[in-house]
Design a protein around this motif. Structure first.
Motif, PDB file in Angstrom:
ATOM      1  N   ALA A 142      -7.025 -12.076  -2.580  1.00  0.00           N
ATOM      2  CA  ALA A 142      -7.064 -11.832  -1.165  1.00  0.00           C
ATOM      3  C   ALA A 142      -6.062 -10.001  -1.143  1.00  0.00           C
ATOM      4  O   ALA A 142      -6.904  -9.150   0.449  1.00  0.00           O
ATOM      5  N   GLU A 169     -14.330 -14.992   2.361  1.00  0.00           N
ATOM      6  CA  GLU A 169     -13.627 -13.522   1.388  1.00  0.00           C
ATOM      7  C   GLU A 169     -12.766 -12.850   1.868  1.00  0.00           C
ATOM      8  O   GLU A 169     -13.345 -12.024   3.670  1.00  0.00           O
ATOM      9  N   ALA A 170     -11.961 -12.311   1.693  1.00  0.00           N
ATOM     10  CA  ALA A 170     -10.926 -11.893   2.683  1.00  0.00           C
ATOM     11  C   ALA A 170     -11.563 -10.348   2.757  1.00  0.00           C
ATOM     12  O   ALA A 170     -11.044  -9.276   3.917  1.00  0.00           O
ATOM     13  N   ARG A 171     -12.662  -9.914   1.636  1.00  0.00           N
ATOM     14  CA  ARG A 171     -13.265  -7.996   2.023  1.00  0.00           C
ATOM     15  C   ARG A 171     -13.980  -8.927   2.844  1.00  0.00           C
ATOM     16  O   ARG A 171     -14.429  -7.298   3.964  1.00  0.00           O
ATOM     17  N   VAL A 207     -10.696 -19.075   4.818  1.00  0.00           N
ATOM     18  CA  VAL A 207     -10.217 -17.466   3.627  1.00  0.00           C
ATOM     19  C   VAL A 207     -10.057 -18.663   2.702  1.00  0.00           C
ATOM     20  O   VAL A 207      -9.167 -19.041   2.415  1.00  0.00           O
ATOM     21  N   GLU A 245      -7.677   2.177  17.511  1.00  0.00           N
ATOM     22  CA  GLU A 245      -7.966   1.307  17.347  1.00  0.00           C
ATOM     23  C   GLU A 245      -7.005  -0.181  16.619  1.00  0.00           C
ATOM     24  O   GLU A 245      -7.429  -1.551  16.273  1.00  0.00           O
ATOM     25  N   PHE A 246      -5.645   1.100  16.256  1.00  0.00           N
ATOM     26  CA  PHE A 246      -4.744   0.095  15.263  1.00  0.00           C
ATOM     27  C   PHE A 246      -3.667  -0.207  16.150  1.00  0.00           C
ATOM     28  O   PHE A 246      -3.032  -1.306  15.602  1.00  0.00           O
ATOM     29  N   MET A 258     -11.561  -3.680  13.619  1.00  0.00           N
ATOM     30  CA  MET A 258     -12.229  -1.837  14.466  1.00  0.00           C
ATOM     31  C   MET A 258     -13.808  -2.602  14.981  1.00  0.00           C
ATOM     32  O   MET A 258     -14.762  -2.611  14.257  1.00  0.00           O
ATOM     33  N   THR A 259     -14.085  -1.466  15.377  1.00  0.00           N
ATOM     34  CA  THR A 259     -15.206  -1.487  16.680  1.00  0.00           C
ATOM     35  C   THR A 259     -15.484  -2.218  17.398  1.00  0.00           C
ATOM     36  O   THR A 259     -16.677  -2.288  18.084  1.00  0.00           O
ATOM     37  N   PRO A 283     -11.741  -8.421   7.997  1.00  0.00           N
ATOM     38  CA  PRO A 283     -12.038  -6.735   8.570  1.00  0.00           C
ATOM     39  C   PRO A 283     -13.293  -6.477   9.201  1.00  0.00           C
ATOM     40  O   PRO A 283     -13.700  -5.402   9.655  1.00  0.00           O
ATOM     41  N   HIS A 284     -14.282  -7.191   8.842  1.00  0.00           N
ATOM     42  CA  HIS A 284     -15.881  -6.067   9.107  1.00  0.00           C
ATOM     43  C   HIS A 284     -15.889  -7.729  10.323  1.00  0.00           C
ATOM     44  O   HIS A 284     -17.176  -7.717  10.503  1.00  0.00           O
ATOM     45  N   THR A 300      -2.748  -5.394   6.116  1.00  0.00           N
ATOM     46  CA  THR A 300      -3.313  -4.273   7.297  1.00  0.00           C
ATOM     47  C   THR A 300      -2.969  -3.710   8.312  1.00  0.00           C
ATOM     48  O   THR A 300      -2.930  -2.483   8.005  1.00  0.00           O
ATOM     49  N   LYS A 352      -9.444  -7.699  -2.521  1.00  0.00           N
ATOM     50  CA  LYS A 352     -10.464  -7.600  -1.682  1.00  0.00           C
ATOM     51  C   LYS A 352     -10.546  -7.159  -0.289  1.00  0.00           C
ATOM     52  O   LYS A 352     -10.881  -6.801   0.375  1.00  0.00           O
ATOM     53  N   LEU A 353      -8.913  -7.698   0.587  1.00  0.00           N
ATOM     54  CA  LEU A 353      -9.139  -6.862   1.556  1.00  0.00           C
ATOM     55  C   LEU A 353      -8.488  -5.826   1.884  1.00  0.00           C
ATOM     56  O   LEU A 353      -9.257  -5.470   2.682  1.00  0.00           O
ATOM     57  N   GLY A 379     -12.291  -3.844   1.679  1.00  0.00           N
ATOM     58  CA  GLY A 379     -13.518  -4.394   2.895  1.00  0.00           C
ATOM     59  C   GLY A 379     -12.012  -3.149   3.832  1.00  0.00           C
ATOM     60  O   GLY A 379     -13.034  -3.103   4.609  1.00  0.00           O
ATOM     61  N   PHE A 380     -11.312  -3.597   4.539  1.00  0.00           N
ATOM     62  CA  PHE A 380     -10.869  -2.761   4.532  1.00  0.00           C
ATOM     63  C   PHE A 380     -11.037  -1.025   4.683  1.00  0.00           C
ATOM     64  O   PHE A 380     -11.000  -0.458   5.375  1.00  0.00           O
ATOM     65  N   TYR A 424      -6.445 -10.412  15.555  1.00  0.00           N
ATOM     66  CA  TYR A 424      -6.359  -9.400  14.277  1.00  0.00           C
ATOM     67  C   TYR A 424      -7.707  -8.350  14.647  1.00  0.00           C
ATOM     68  O   TYR A 424      -8.699  -9.186  14.802  1.00  0.00           O
ATOM     69  N   ILE A 450      -2.426 -11.403   4.507  1.00  0.00           N
ATOM     70  CA  ILE A 450      -2.918 -10.538   5.483  1.00  0.00           C
ATOM     71  C   ILE A 450      -2.652  -9.868   6.714  1.00  0.00           C
ATOM     72  O   ILE A 450      -3.382  -8.402   6.400  1.00  0.00           O
ATOM     73  N   PHE A 503      -1.184  -1.213   4.988  1.00  0.00           N
ATOM     74  CA  PHE A 503      -2.667   0.538   4.505  1.00  0.00           C
ATOM     75  C   PHE A 503      -2.999   1.028   6.612  1.00  0.00           C
ATOM     76  O   PHE A 503      -3.580   2.149   5.798  1.00  0.00           O
ATOM     77  N   ALA A 504      -2.743   0.528   7.323  1.00  0.00           N
ATOM     78  CA  ALA A 504      -2.769   0.723   8.523  1.00  0.00           C
ATOM     79  C   ALA A 504      -2.594   2.486   7.996  1.00  0.00           C
ATOM     80  O   ALA A 504      -2.834   3.341   9.195  1.00  0.00           O
ATOM     81  N   LEU A 534     -15.614   4.016  10.200  1.00  0.00           N
ATOM     82  CA  LEU A 534     -15.226   4.270  11.231  1.00  0.00           C
ATOM     83  C   LEU A 534     -15.220   5.725  11.653  1.00  0.00           C
ATOM     84  O   LEU A 534     -15.080   5.855  12.458  1.00  0.00           O
ATOM     85  N   PRO A 583       1.269  -1.694  -0.212  1.00  0.00           N
ATOM     86  CA  PRO A 583      -0.296  -0.353  -0.187  1.00  0.00           C
ATOM     87  C   PRO A 583       1.081   1.160   0.014  1.00  0.00           C
ATOM     88  O   PRO A 583       0.150   2.225  -0.296  1.00  0.00           O
TER      89      PRO A 583
END
Lengths: 344, 344
Positions: free
Chosen positions: A237, B216-218, B183, B280-281, B137-138, B221-222, B242, A240-241, A244-245, B134, B238, B245-246, A252, A221
């Protein structure tokens, strides 16, 4: 040049497809051919104020196709049985030389199966791949190959993905000498699985690409490379990740920034910035995903493409056919064979 | 119970490790044993105001080890040659019954190799895995198995990961009947690679877990599942993606929210919310990553763990030994054998 567009594919067809085509036609010299239910497409053209012979509006024509391949259709069966579908008709037009580029937001599996049945693979390419734009925040986007067409790969497939992705990025996205990175579980040479170790060796031998070695998912990223090479399972993956993230983060932020008066006031001041932030995640600006390795120019749009995404896919897809990407890949395969043979 | 802590492992050792141990000791009845350079560890204990025999400060003792395994050391070689390293000494103490739990922020590969050499695998478990928290969030966090120990897996390994992860989450994180997800590149049964298809069949047969099917990877995170099952290559991707990206999102937010007076004013009003967002991260709250399938309780901390992460890993790790996770896994393997044999 003629750009063939599947008028019936995608969640928002035919409305969004026709609207996007009308907007694109105003900006280009090339002819756009919409394939699908003639009556519906003509109605949508009229609803969008399109008038034949108005030079300011560009050239759009309609070719009738009586069937539609649905998302829930089984890909192989659908392309075999629905011969008069907008998708199969469109692919056949490219095959017959009646079009230079085919764009569809329909069933991805069917589009790949139909492309392979009708156009075939570029000789020397073992596994065509879906190349997907991967947005990099505040930077130019990267290209992810393979984004999901081949869940199981051999090392030579990853070599093909690197070379084809590199050619596409140079010729279509205009980036010179793009950096090709292999997704791995560590950056050191010798790290990885049987697949990634062997692919690393092959990619290193290619004189046609700027191979920067292994890249870790953590760096992707941040724009560590321009071409992200991986098998289709990992590519799916990653893509889609990220989607989704990004959605989870935006949700949030929205939640946090509407808790209490103070936060709401702050969020109001940051409204424009929040729009910019959302824009960083907006796929509709980037154009579609080419099927690299297919012997013909085929581009997949996101199934939920809106008119803006359709317009951008048409505009950004033109160099795919115009700059002879398929022919360039054809002339690049000799080296792939040499590298693969040298491994035996 | 005795908790053995590698005093010399990690980027911030021994300072952060000792400080975290001192903070944890105040809150628990159990004894903490720091292993490593005795002089340095005693100095750090003194610097943190620790006094033996002060009941309010809990029980901390030091066991001397003359060597340190470094991050750049080759894992297998290091555990074979550095027999008096803090890491090997610590693992041996668990082996000899001189401790119930070993925690280290050192070289991950060496910690796994050292654990396998000295403690061995739980009989019936083919491939021990790293289980990593992993953050969702929330919501309550999920558990990712395998986070990177086994880049290449067989279907029975993924079955093991699902069962071991499930036991850990119930016994250590206290979540009843956790949802186990596999996954995959699609949620429909029959989707996926040779590996995921076969693993899906096996996971479905287990009566010990609440298998919710492909994810699915999407959706990961949910919070689509509590136990995220995948091979170590995908798990590494993954987790790292994450994290990456965060970080990229936080960097972009910071940049956007400091552009211009208006944005700065807005950001000031949202300061608390931004801290919450960062929280959160924040991995340091969640505790460490157990090596599931090893015949003994070993937990890996993040290499860059600060004192807070060390404290939390100690506190949250206690139930791993106390609630007899290793023994519970031992009694769960019979079903794994039955399922694997039924596939032949």
């Amino acid at each position: 040049m003629k750009i063939i567009v599947d008028g019936m594919g995608g969640d928002n067809a035919p409305q969004a497809v026709v609207q996007g085509a009308v907007e694109a036609a105003k900006l280009i010299e090339h002819e756009i051919v919409l394939v699908g239910d003639e009556q519906k497409l003509q109605e949508e053209l009229a609803a969008n104020g399109y008038q034949v012979n108005d030079p300011k509006q560009g050239k759009i024509s309609v070719v009738h196709a009586s069937e539609v391949i649905l998302n829930e259709d089984s890909p192989v069966k659908a392309v075999r049985t629905k011969k008069d579908s907008s998708m199969v008709r469109g692919i056949r037009m490219v095959k017959e030389g009646e079009g230079d580029l085919f764009i569809s937001a329909g069933n991805t599996g069917a589009l790949m199966a139909g492309s392979l049945f009708n156009l075939g693979r570029i000789p020397g390419i073992d596994r065509p791949a879906i190349a997907c734009i991967y947005p990099i925040m505040t930077q130019e986007p990267a290209l992810l190959v393979d984004a999901g067409a081949n869940a199981e790969c051999k090392p030579n497939n990853l070599l093909e993905f690197g070379i084809m992705g590199s050619i596409y990025m140079e010729r279509v996205l205009g980036r010179k000498n793009p950096r090709v990175g292999l997704v791995n579980n560590g950056t050191e040479e010798g790290k990885g699985t049987t697949l990634t170790k062997a692919a690393h060796e092959m990619l290193e031998k290619s004189s046609q690409i700027n191979f920067v070695g292994n890249v870790e998912a953590r760096e992707v990223p941040h724009g560590v490379c321009d071409i992200i090479v991986c098998d289709g399972f990992v590519g799916n993956a990653i893509l889609k990740l990220t989607e989704g993230f990004a959605l989870a983060v935006l949700k949030l932020l929205k939640q946090k920034f509407t808790e209490g008066t103070r936060a709401k006031a702050g969020a109001l001041l940051l409204k424009n910035k929040m729009y910019e932030l959302k824009g960083e995640f907006d796929y509709s600006e980037y154009g579609g995903a080419p099927f690299l390795g297919v012997r013909g120019s085929v581009i997949k749009m996101h199934g939920s493409s809106n008119a803006n995404a359709v317009k951008n896919t048409i505009l950004k897809g033109i160099p795919y056919a115009e700059n002879r990407v398929v022919e360039t890949i054809e002339s690049a395969v000799l080296e792939i064979e040499e590298i693969v043979n040298s491994e035996d």
